[in-house]
Design a protein around this motif. Structure first.
Motif, mmCIF file in Angstrom:
data_model
loop_
_atom_site.group_PDB
_atom_site.id
_atom_site.type_symbol
_atom_site.label_atom_id
_atom_site.label_comp_id
_atom_site.label_asym_id
_atom_site.label_seq_id
_atom_site.Cartn_x
_atom_site.Cartn_y
_atom_site.Cartn_z
ATOM 1 N N VAL A 119 0.837 -1.206 0.000
ATOM 2 C CA VAL A 119 0.000 0.000 0.000
ATOM 3 C C VAL A 119 0.873 1.258 0.000
ATOM 4 O O VAL A 119 0.597 2.215 -0.728
ATOM 5 N N SER A 122 2.057 1.810 -3.396
ATOM 6 C CA SER A 122 0.990 2.256 -4.303
ATOM 7 C C SER A 122 0.741 3.749 -4.188
ATOM 8 O O SER A 122 0.151 4.348 -5.093
ATOM 9 N N LEU A 154 -5.001 0.471 -5.524
ATOM 10 C CA LEU A 154 -4.641 -0.718 -6.298
ATOM 11 C C LEU A 154 -5.493 -0.834 -7.555
ATOM 12 O O LEU A 154 -5.001 -1.268 -8.613
ATOM 13 N N GLU A 157 -3.917 1.260 -10.270
ATOM 14 C CA GLU A 157 -2.641 0.788 -10.808
ATOM 15 C C GLU A 157 -2.759 -0.560 -11.503
ATOM 16 O O GLU A 157 -2.045 -0.831 -12.475
ATOM 17 N N LEU A 158 -3.640 -1.430 -11.011
ATOM 18 C CA LEU A 158 -3.692 -2.811 -11.494
ATOM 19 C C LEU A 158 -4.966 -3.148 -12.252
ATOM 20 O O LEU A 158 -5.019 -4.177 -12.940
ATOM 21 N N THR A 163 -6.808 -6.627 -9.249
ATOM 22 C CA THR A 163 -6.881 -6.268 -7.843
ATOM 23 C C THR A 163 -7.715 -7.280 -7.067
ATOM 24 O O THR A 163 -7.310 -7.744 -5.992
ATOM 25 N N PHE A 183 2.173 -2.473 -12.079
ATOM 26 C CA PHE A 183 2.345 -1.945 -10.726
ATOM 27 C C PHE A 183 3.703 -1.280 -10.547
ATOM 28 O O PHE A 183 3.813 -0.288 -9.825
#
Length: 254
Positions: A119, A122, A154, A157-158, A163, A183
């Motif tokens: 986290v 991220s 997340l 980004e993913l 996720t 990521f």
């Protein structure tokens, strides 16, 4: 500035670079309360440090961080439910302070990153990883909710499908997979990671300061518009509920 758990270093060669190192290598840089306190103090100071233009966040030793140190408690008892709620959101406040930094932030996963450590990464604008690094988000496997406003970060980004898989199946993933899934930006051989980090920072510092700062701010606003982190406004309550359920299970004779 150096604390017992967080090391802050200004670079003598790259003017404008500040490196923040999680410094509990004997504990794989586990995120205990004292580390959060030191890190929050350092981040609050950096927010108004206009000489700093790039902040690198990394770990000492062979890990970025093993994540939250479970069972860690402050020595003083909580005053009331509001105090308990605030304590449950300690990691969330650390993430919010990283988010608020006006500098470009570069997360460097020099080794394993677990749970809350993922986290923290991220929250960074850019991410690099060592080839040997690996990642895991095991909260559900530990009967814990994933808080610290991790899910919206997340998702950005993913993507939603990846996720869901990572936070529900709790499977470990490699640095190569992290790069493939978006990521991390780049993966480097372990021995080359420090030089690669410095090369990226040098490129960032070569840009016009105002143009770079305004672009970072715009990117942050757009990312939050995609999946607002505010949708997880109840994260402190979820963590507080999880703590209470764990306490009840511990007291139950069955």
């Amino acid at each position: 500035m150096t604390g017992s758990r967080v090391r802050i270093e200004r670079d003598d060669e790259l003017d404008g670079l500040v490196t923040v190192t999680l410094d509990r290598p004997e504990k794989l840089n586990a995120l205990d309360i004292a580390l959060h306190d030191e890190l929050q103090e350092a981040l609050a100071a950096l927010e108004v440090d206009h000489a700093a233009r790039v902040v690198v966040l990394t770990g000492a030793g062979r890990a970025f961080s093993a994540g939250a140190q479970l069972g860690d408690r402050r020595p003083t008892p909580p005053l009331n439910d509001i105090d308990r709620r605030a304590r449950a959101h300690l990691g969330g406040r650390t993430c919010e302070l990283i988010d608020r930094l006006p500098q470009v932030t570069v997360g460097v996963a020099n080794g394993l990153a677990v749970g809350g450590a993922v986290v923290l990464l991220s929250c960074c604008d850019l991410r690099l990883a060592a080839e040997s690094a690996w990642f895991s988000i095991p909260e559900v496997e530990l009967d814990l909710p994933l808080t610290w406003q991790a899910l919206p970060r997340l998702m950005r980004e993913l993507g939603p499908a990846r996720t869901r898989e990572l936070v529900m199946a709790c499977e470990r993933f490699t640095s190569a997979q992290a790069r493939e899934w978006g990521f991390v930006n780049h993966v480097h051989p372990d021995a080359e990671l420090p030089a690669a980090t410095r090369a990226l920072v040098a490129r960032l510092l070569s840009k016009d300061p105002l143009a770079l700062a305004s672009t970072k701010a715009a990117c942050a606003a757009l990312a939050n518009a995609m999946v607002p982190k505010e949708v997880t406004w109840s994260d402190p309550e979820l963590m507080l509920l999880a703590y209470r359920q764990a306490s009840l299970r511990a007291r139950s004779p069955g």
